[in-house]
Design a protein around this motif. Structure first.
Motif, PDB file in Angstrom:
ATOM      1  N   CYS A   1      44.921  10.067 108.222  1.00  0.00           N
ATOM      2  CA  CYS A   1      44.150  10.104 109.455  1.00  0.00           C
ATOM      3  C   CYS A   1      45.104   9.998 110.636  1.00  0.00           C
ATOM      4  CB  CYS A   1      43.113   8.985 109.484  1.00  0.00           C
ATOM      5  SG  CYS A   1      43.806   7.331 109.246  1.00  0.00           S
ATOM      6  N   GLN A   2      44.542  10.183 111.815  1.00  0.00           N
ATOM      7  CA  GLN A   2      45.357  10.100 113.028  1.00  0.00           C
ATOM      8  C   GLN A   2      44.502   9.496 114.124  1.00  0.00           C
ATOM      9  OE1 GLN A   2      48.192  13.246 113.901  1.00  0.00           O
ATOM     10  NE2 GLN A   2      47.150  13.543 115.866  1.00  0.00           N
TER      11      GLN A   2
ATOM     12  N   LEU B   1      43.516   8.381 118.089  1.00  0.00           N
ATOM     13  CA  LEU B   1      43.420   9.144 119.322  1.00  0.00           C
ATOM     14  C   LEU B   1      44.734   9.141 120.092  1.00  0.00           C
ATOM     15  CD1 LEU B   1      39.846   8.101 120.523  1.00  0.00           C
ATOM     16  CD2 LEU B   1      40.533  10.140 119.235  1.00  0.00           C
ATOM     17  N   ASP B   2      45.584   8.148 119.820  1.00  0.00           N
ATOM     18  CA  ASP B   2      46.904   8.061 120.461  1.00  0.00           C
ATOM     19  C   ASP B   2      47.979   8.844 119.706  1.00  0.00           C
ATOM     20  OD1 ASP B   2      47.193   6.507 118.187  1.00  0.00           O
ATOM     21  OD2 ASP B   2      47.834   4.700 119.247  1.00  0.00           O
ATOM     22  N   GLY B   3      47.595   9.527 118.621  1.00  0.00           N
ATOM     23  CA  GLY B   3      48.542  10.325 117.844  1.00  0.00           C
ATOM     24  C   GLY B   3      49.180   9.599 116.677  1.00  0.00           C
ATOM     25  N   GLU B   4      48.919   8.294 116.541  1.00  0.00           N
ATOM     26  CA  GLU B   4      49.487   7.528 115.422  1.00  0.00           C
ATOM     27  C   GLU B   4      48.879   7.998 114.113  1.00  0.00           C
ATOM     28  OE1 GLU B   4      50.005   2.929 113.855  1.00  0.00           O
ATOM     29  OE2 GLU B   4      48.461   3.376 115.341  1.00  0.00           O
ATOM     30  N   LYS B   5      49.734   8.237 113.110  1.00  0.00           N
ATOM     31  CA  LYS B   5      49.289   8.672 111.794  1.00  0.00           C
ATOM     32  C   LYS B   5      49.267   7.487 110.832  1.00  0.00           C
ATOM     33  CE  LYS B   5      51.404  13.298 112.159  1.00  0.00           C
ATOM     34  NZ  LYS B   5      51.287  13.357 113.598  1.00  0.00           N
ATOM     35  N   ASN B   6      48.357   7.550 109.863  1.00  0.00           N
ATOM     36  CA  ASN B   6      48.359   6.555 108.801  1.00  0.00           C
ATOM     37  C   ASN B   6      47.780   7.158 107.535  1.00  0.00           C
ATOM     38  OD1 ASN B   6      49.086   4.010 107.827  1.00  0.00           O
ATOM     39  ND2 ASN B   6      47.020   3.227 108.070  1.00  0.00           N
ATOM     40  N   VAL B   7      48.048   6.471 106.420  1.00  0.00           N
ATOM     41  CA  VAL B   7      47.576   6.883 105.107  1.00  0.00           C
ATOM     42  C   VAL B   7      47.136   5.634 104.356  1.00  0.00           C
ATOM     43  CG1 VAL B   7      48.202   8.007 102.934  1.00  0.00           C
ATOM     44  CG2 VAL B   7      49.247   8.787 105.076  1.00  0.00           C
ATOM     45  N   LEU B   8      45.994   5.731 103.660  1.00  0.00           N
ATOM     46  CA  LEU B   8      45.564   4.609 102.841  1.00  0.00           C
ATOM     47  C   LEU B   8      45.040   5.110 101.506  1.00  0.00           C
ATOM     48  CD1 LEU B   8      42.095   3.161 103.837  1.00  0.00           C
ATOM     49  CD2 LEU B   8      42.940   5.261 104.819  1.00  0.00           C
ATOM     50  N   ALA B   9      45.208   4.281 100.493  1.00  0.00           N
ATOM     51  CA  ALA B   9      44.656   4.581  99.168  1.00  0.00           C
ATOM     52  C   ALA B   9      43.174   4.234  99.197  1.00  0.00           C
ATOM     53  CB  ALA B   9      45.375   3.768  98.096  1.00  0.00           C
ATOM     54  N   VAL B  10      42.347   5.129  98.638  1.00  0.00           N
ATOM     55  CA  VAL B  10      40.902   4.935  98.658  1.00  0.00           C
ATOM     56  C   VAL B  10      40.379   4.994  97.227  1.00  0.00           C
ATOM     57  CG1 VAL B  10      38.717   5.983  99.393  1.00  0.00           C
ATOM     58  CG2 VAL B  10      40.627   5.850 100.996  1.00  0.00           C
ATOM     59  N   GLY B  11      39.625   3.968  96.853  1.00  0.00           N
ATOM     60  CA  GLY B  11      39.069   3.906  95.512  1.00  0.00           C
ATOM     61  C   GLY B  11      37.710   4.566  95.385  1.00  0.00           C
TER      62      GLY B  11
ATOM     63  N   SER C   1      43.266   1.809 108.998  1.00  0.00           N
ATOM     64  CA  SER C   1      42.853   3.193 109.257  1.00  0.00           C
ATOM     65  C   SER C   1      41.395   3.331 109.670  1.00  0.00           C
ATOM     66  CB  SER C   1      43.075   4.053 108.014  1.00  0.00           C
ATOM     67  OG  SER C   1      44.440   4.143 107.721  1.00  0.00           O
ATOM     68  N   TYR C   2      40.588   2.318 109.425  1.00  0.00           N
ATOM     69  CA  TYR C   2      39.157   2.405 109.683  1.00  0.00           C
ATOM     70  C   TYR C   2      38.864   2.842 111.121  1.00  0.00           C
ATOM     71  CZ  TYR C   2      34.354   0.870 110.449  1.00  0.00           C
ATOM     72  OH  TYR C   2      33.026   0.824 110.799  1.00  0.00           O
ATOM     73  N   LYS C   3      39.475   2.175 112.085  1.00  0.00           N
ATOM     74  CA  LYS C   3      39.229   2.483 113.501  1.00  0.00           C
ATOM     75  C   LYS C   3      39.677   3.905 113.835  1.00  0.00           C
ATOM     76  CE  LYS C   3      40.244   0.952 118.181  1.00  0.00           C
ATOM     77  NZ  LYS C   3      41.070   0.105 119.027  1.00  0.00           N
ATOM     78  N   MET C   4      40.783   4.346 113.242  1.00  0.00           N
ATOM     79  CA  MET C   4      41.276   5.705 113.493  1.00  0.00           C
ATOM     80  C   MET C   4      40.234   6.746 113.076  1.00  0.00           C
ATOM     81  SD  MET C   4      45.182   5.589 112.161  1.00  0.00           S
ATOM     82  CE  MET C   4      46.456   4.684 113.008  1.00  0.00           C
ATOM     83  N   ILE C   5      39.664   6.566 111.893  1.00  0.00           N
ATOM     84  CA  ILE C   5      38.675   7.517 111.386  1.00  0.00           C
ATOM     85  C   ILE C   5      37.387   7.415 112.198  1.00  0.00           C
ATOM     86  CG2 ILE C   5      37.235   8.107 109.389  1.00  0.00           C
ATOM     87  CD1 ILE C   5      39.690   7.273 107.653  1.00  0.00           C
ATOM     88  N   LYS C   6      36.973   6.211 112.502  1.00  0.00           N
ATOM     89  CA  LYS C   6      35.741   5.994 113.265  1.00  0.00           C
ATOM     90  C   LYS C   6      35.845   6.676 114.635  1.00  0.00           C
ATOM     91  CE  LYS C   6      31.908   3.366 113.159  1.00  0.00           C
ATOM     92  NZ  LYS C   6      30.803   3.662 112.280  1.00  0.00           N
TER      93      LYS C   6
ATOM     94  N   GLY D   1      36.842  10.802 114.167  1.00  0.00           N
ATOM     95  CA  GLY D   1      35.796  11.583 113.518  1.00  0.00           C
ATOM     96  C   GLY D   1      36.312  12.574 112.491  1.00  0.00           C
ATOM     97  N   CYS D   2      37.495  12.292 111.934  1.00  0.00           N
ATOM     98  CA  CYS D   2      38.020  13.196 110.910  1.00  0.00           C
ATOM     99  C   CYS D   2      38.989  12.458 109.987  1.00  0.00           C
ATOM    100  CB  CYS D   2      38.689  14.420 111.531  1.00  0.00           C
ATOM    101  SG  CYS D   2      40.102  14.055 112.585  1.00  0.00           S
ATOM    102  N   PHE D   3      39.256  13.087 108.836  1.00  0.00           N
ATOM    103  CA  PHE D   3      40.200  12.550 107.865  1.00  0.00           C
ATOM    104  C   PHE D   3      40.573  13.671 106.909  1.00  0.00           C
ATOM    105  CE2 PHE D   3      35.920  11.709 106.263  1.00  0.00           C
ATOM    106  CZ  PHE D   3      35.964  12.181 104.963  1.00  0.00           C
ATOM    107  N   VAL D   4      41.610  13.426 106.099  1.00  0.00           N
ATOM    108  CA  VAL D   4      42.018  14.363 105.059  1.00  0.00           C
ATOM    109  C   VAL D   4      42.081  13.606 103.742  1.00  0.00           C
ATOM    110  CG1 VAL D   4      43.839  15.914 104.213  1.00  0.00           C
ATOM    111  CG2 VAL D   4      43.348  15.795 106.677  1.00  0.00           C
ATOM    112  N   VAL D   5      41.442  14.166 102.706  1.00  0.00           N
ATOM    113  CA  VAL D   5      41.544  13.621 101.354  1.00  0.00           C
ATOM    114  C   VAL D   5      42.679  14.369 100.668  1.00  0.00           C
ATOM    115  CG1 VAL D   5      40.403  13.356  99.122  1.00  0.00           C
ATOM    116  CG2 VAL D   5      39.090  13.056 101.239  1.00  0.00           C
ATOM    117  N   ASN D   6      43.677  13.635 100.204  1.00  0.00           N
ATOM    118  CA  ASN D   6      44.848  14.201  99.537  1.00  0.00           C
ATOM    119  C   ASN D   6      44.814  13.786  98.070  1.00  0.00           C
ATOM    120  OD1 ASN D   6      46.623  15.065 102.064  1.00  0.00           O
ATOM    121  ND2 ASN D   6      45.758  13.055 102.515  1.00  0.00           N
TER     122      ASN D   6
END
Length: 170
Positions: free
Chosen positions: A29-30, A32-42, A64-69, A72-77
Motif C-alpha cells: 500500500c501507499q 497519501l504522503d507517498g510512503e510505501k509499506n507491506v504487511l503479511a495478511v492471513g 498499513s491500516y490507515k494507509m489503505i483506509k 482507498g487502494c491496495f495490492v495483493v501480492n
C-alpha cells in the motif's frame, strides 16, 4: 457400485484460522504522503467474480491500516517459496520500528491503475480499489475491486490465464 469409506473419529479443533491452507500473501500500500509499506495478511480471498473482487482482513492497529483506509487502494501480492525469508521478516516487523523494506531490499514497481506499489519479485500482483469494508471483530475486511492483474510471463498462457500449479506457494 457403492464404496464404503471408513469414518474417522472427530474431535474439537481450534476455531481461529481453521480454514487452511490459504495462500500466503503480502499486501502493499501507499499513504497519501507517498510512503510505501507491506504487511503479511492471513485473511484474504476471492469474494466476487462479477465484478472480480477480493477481500483482505487487516487489524486496525497495523501500521498499513490507515494507509489503505485513506488511499482507498491496495495490492495483493502472491508469494512463492523463493520469497520466504522476506515474507517472514515483513510479517514479523512493523515499519513503526524501522525501515523493514530497506532492510530486506524490497523491490517495487508502480501500479498501473491504483496508487500502490506492486512487489516485483512476487509472481502475481492484484491491484485493487476499495469499494467497501466491514468490521468483523478483530479485523476490518476491505473489499477490493480488482483493477489489474500482473503475472510473470512464464506462468501465463496467450490468453492471460495463470497456471497456478507453477507457483510454489509457501
Amino acid at each position: 457400485m457403492s464404496t464404503t469409506r471408513a469414518i474417522t473419529e472427530k474431535k474439537k479443533a481450534r476455531m481461529k484460522a481453521c480454514l487452511q491452507p490459504s495462500p500466503k500473501v503480502l499486501v502493499s500500500c501507499q499513504g497519501l504522503d507517498g510512503e510505501k509499506n507491506v504487511l503479511a495478511v492471513g485473511y484474504c480471498g476471492n469474494c466476487s467474480y462479477d465484478p472480480p473482487m477480493v477481500m483482505v482482513g487487516i487489524v486496525p492497529a497495523r501500521y498499513s491500516y490507515k494507509m489503505i483506509k485513506e488511499s482507498g487502494c491496495f495490492v495483493v501480492n502472491l508469494v512463492d517459496r523463493s520469497y520466504k525469508e522476506t515474507f517472514d521478516y515483513l510479517g514479523s516487523h512493523s515499519k513503526r520500528d524501522g525501515d523493514k523494506l530497506a532492510a530486506m531490499n524490497v523491490k517495487f514497481q508502480e501500479g498501473k491503475i491504483v496508487n500502490a506499489p506492486i512487489l516485483s519479485e512476487c509472481p502475481v500482483n492484484i491491484e485493487c480499489t476499495v469499494v467497501d469494508s466491514i468490521i468483523t471483530g478483530s479485523h476490518e475486511m476491505f473489499i477490493g475491486k480488482i483493477e489489474y492483474v500482473h503475472a510473470n510471463s512464464e506462468i501465463t498462457d496467450t490468453e492471460g490465464n495463470i497456471d497456478f500449479s507453477q507457483i510454489k506457494f509457501l
